[in-house]
Write a protein that holds these residues in place. Structure first.
Motif, short mmCIF file in Angstrom:
data_model
loop_
_atom_site.label_atom_id
_atom_site.label_comp_id
_atom_site.label_asym_id
_atom_site.label_seq_id
_atom_site.Cartn_x
_atom_site.Cartn_y
_atom_site.Cartn_z
N SER A 97 0.82 -1.21 0.00
CA SER A 97 0.00 0.00 0.00
C SER A 97 0.85 1.27 0.00
N PRO A 98 0.78 2.04 -1.08
CA PRO A 98 1.50 3.32 -1.10
C PRO A 98 0.71 4.39 -0.34
N GLU A 99 1.42 5.33 0.22
CA GLU A 99 0.77 6.46 0.92
C GLU A 99 1.77 7.61 1.01
N LEU A 100 1.34 8.77 0.53
CA LEU A 100 2.22 9.96 0.53
C LEU A 100 2.44 10.54 1.92
N ASP A 101 1.41 10.41 2.77
CA ASP A 101 1.36 11.20 4.00
C ASP A 101 1.93 10.41 5.19
N GLU A 102 3.21 10.61 5.46
CA GLU A 102 3.87 9.87 6.55
C GLU A 102 3.35 10.30 7.92
N THR A 103 3.00 11.59 8.04
CA THR A 103 2.49 12.09 9.33
C THR A 103 1.19 11.38 9.68
N LEU A 104 0.35 11.18 8.68
CA LEU A 104 -0.92 10.48 8.90
C LEU A 104 -0.65 9.06 9.41
N ILE A 105 0.24 8.34 8.74
CA ILE A 105 0.54 6.95 9.13
C ILE A 105 1.04 6.90 10.58
N SER A 106 1.91 7.84 10.94
CA SER A 106 2.46 7.85 12.31
C SER A 106 1.40 8.14 13.36
N SER A 107 0.29 8.77 12.95
CA SER A 107 -0.74 9.14 13.93
C SER A 107 -1.85 8.09 14.04
N LEU A 108 -1.78 7.02 13.25
CA LEU A 108 -2.92 6.08 13.19
C LEU A 108 -3.15 5.28 14.47
N ASN A 109 -2.11 5.17 15.30
CA ASN A 109 -2.31 4.46 16.56
C ASN A 109 -3.28 5.22 17.47
N ASP A 110 -3.49 6.50 17.21
CA ASP A 110 -4.41 7.32 18.00
C ASP A 110 -5.76 7.52 17.31
N PHE A 111 -5.97 6.88 16.19
CA PHE A 111 -7.26 6.99 15.49
C PHE A 111 -8.26 6.06 16.18
N THR A 112 -9.53 6.48 16.26
CA THR A 112 -10.56 5.64 16.88
C THR A 112 -11.17 4.72 15.82
N TYR A 113 -10.68 3.49 15.77
CA TYR A 113 -11.17 2.50 14.80
C TYR A 113 -12.43 1.82 15.32
N PRO A 114 -13.23 1.24 14.42
CA PRO A 114 -14.41 0.50 14.86
C PRO A 114 -14.03 -0.73 15.71
N LYS A 115 -14.99 -1.16 16.54
CA LYS A 115 -14.70 -2.33 17.42
C LYS A 115 -14.34 -3.58 16.60
N GLU A 116 -14.81 -3.64 15.37
CA GLU A 116 -14.49 -4.78 14.50
C GLU A 116 -12.98 -4.92 14.26
N PHE A 117 -12.23 -3.81 14.45
CA PHE A 117 -10.78 -3.85 14.20
C PHE A 117 -9.97 -4.02 15.49
N GLU A 118 -10.68 -4.16 16.62
CA GLU A 118 -10.03 -4.22 17.95
C GLU A 118 -8.88 -5.24 17.97
N GLU A 119 -9.13 -6.42 17.40
CA GLU A 119 -8.12 -7.48 17.50
C GLU A 119 -6.90 -7.24 16.59
N PHE A 120 -6.93 -6.16 15.82
CA PHE A 120 -5.79 -5.88 14.93
C PHE A 120 -4.96 -4.69 15.42
N LYS A 121 -5.18 -4.34 16.73
CA LYS A 121 -4.47 -3.19 17.31
C LYS A 121 -2.95 -3.30 17.17
N HIS A 122 -2.44 -4.53 17.38
CA HIS A 122 -0.98 -4.72 17.29
C HIS A 122 -0.49 -4.48 15.86
N ILE A 123 -1.37 -4.75 14.88
CA ILE A 123 -0.97 -4.53 13.48
C ILE A 123 -0.96 -3.02 13.18
#
Ligand SMILES: C[S@@+](CC[C@H](N)C(=O)[O-])C[C@H]1O[C@@H](n2cnc3c(N)ncnc32)[C@H](O)[C@@H]1O
Length: 249
Positions: A91-117
């Motif tokens: 997956s390409p992505e231009l925005d490195e700042t966005l990627i670095s901030s994703l651990n603080d994004f509020t994902y749906p509960k369906e993604f809970e088990e993928f937190k480590h990823i």
């Protein structure tokens, strides 16, 4: 790194999951009307796996990573349906700042088990285990896709809109995407615009309509014939819209 900053803000979408708004592109990362999770599942993951669920190993090109919903919804779908195929996501992505901030994004509960990823990807841009390899390339998707030849089974074409980000919707762009795909691969996209469909069609793709009751319709494209979706008669569309043209570089 906090998610909300001067360029991105979290926004609640119609299905109760958060997406984000980009000030730079003046667009949301997902349709707020359809909902972020619903859009990912119904416009990308479900149509792709309708024809790819029999494979032991899959290569997916996720254009572009953004908040990572298409990657995470793929993992959710595979787990939910007890699929054990090995999946490789690029997956390409231009925005490195966005990627670095994703651990603080509020994902749906369906993604809970993928937190480590999510954590591994936001820190290292790569995740690897027995069944899964995900790598995010920080840079321009146009350059990145040129590196691949006949690799991908599935392409999630999920850039910002053709108006906001035309470089990722042109005839020349889809020629490179075609080269990166296997002959029996499937491409999914939310765009149903004639210009997008023409850019694919003029590269030799068959165009199909993906529709469900729960979400607005989307497009599927493939170099082979697919019986699972409604065929779009492009010759007829072109005859009815003689001035329609694909976007060009
Ligand atoms: C609509 S968002 C992707 C949404 C994503 N699929 C998701 O599920 O969250 C589009 C993304 O494309 C990125 N982008 C724009 N132009 C790009 C380019 N030339 N190469 C790589 N990424 C690009 C933007 O930074 C943004 O994160």
């Amino acid at each position: 790194m906090p998610f909300n900053d001067t360029t991105h803000t979290m926004v609640m979408s119609e299905d109760g999951t958060f997406t984000a708004y980009s000030k730079e592109y003046d667009e949301h990362y997902h349709s707020t009307q359809d909902g972020a999770l619903k859009e990912s599942l119904l416009k990308h993951v479900h149509p792709a796996f309708k024809i790819k669920s029999h494979k032991d190993e899959l290569y997916i090109l996720d254009i572009c990573y953004g908040l990572g919903f298409n990657t995470l919804a793929t993992l959710y779908f595979l787990k939910k349906n007890n699929f054990t195929c090995r999946v490789n996501i690029y997956s390409p992505e231009l925005d490195e700042t966005l990627i670095s901030s994703l651990n603080d994004f509020t994902y749906p509960k369906e993604f809970e088990e993928f937190k480590h990823i999510v954590l591994a990807l936001s820190q290292d841009k790569v995740y690897d285990d027995e069944f899964l390899h995900v790598e995010i390339f920080i840079g321009d998707a146009r350059e990145y896709i040129k590196e691949f030849n006949g690799v991908f089974d599935i392409v999630y074409q999920d850039a910002f809109s053709p108006t906001a980000n035309p470089a990722l919707w042109t005839l020349e762009y889809f020629a490179d995407i075609k080269k990166a795909m296997k002959k029996d691969a499937i491409l999914t996209t939310y765009s149903i615009s004639l210009a997008t469909r023409l850019a694919l069609y003029e590269n030799g793709f068959n165009i199909y309509l993906n529709s469900t009751d729960e979400c607005r319709a989307s497009s599927v494209a493939a170099l082979i014939e697919l019986d699972e979706f409604s065929y779009v008669d492009m010759k007829h569309k072109i005859a009815c819209n003689k001035n329609a043209k694909p976007l060009r570089d």
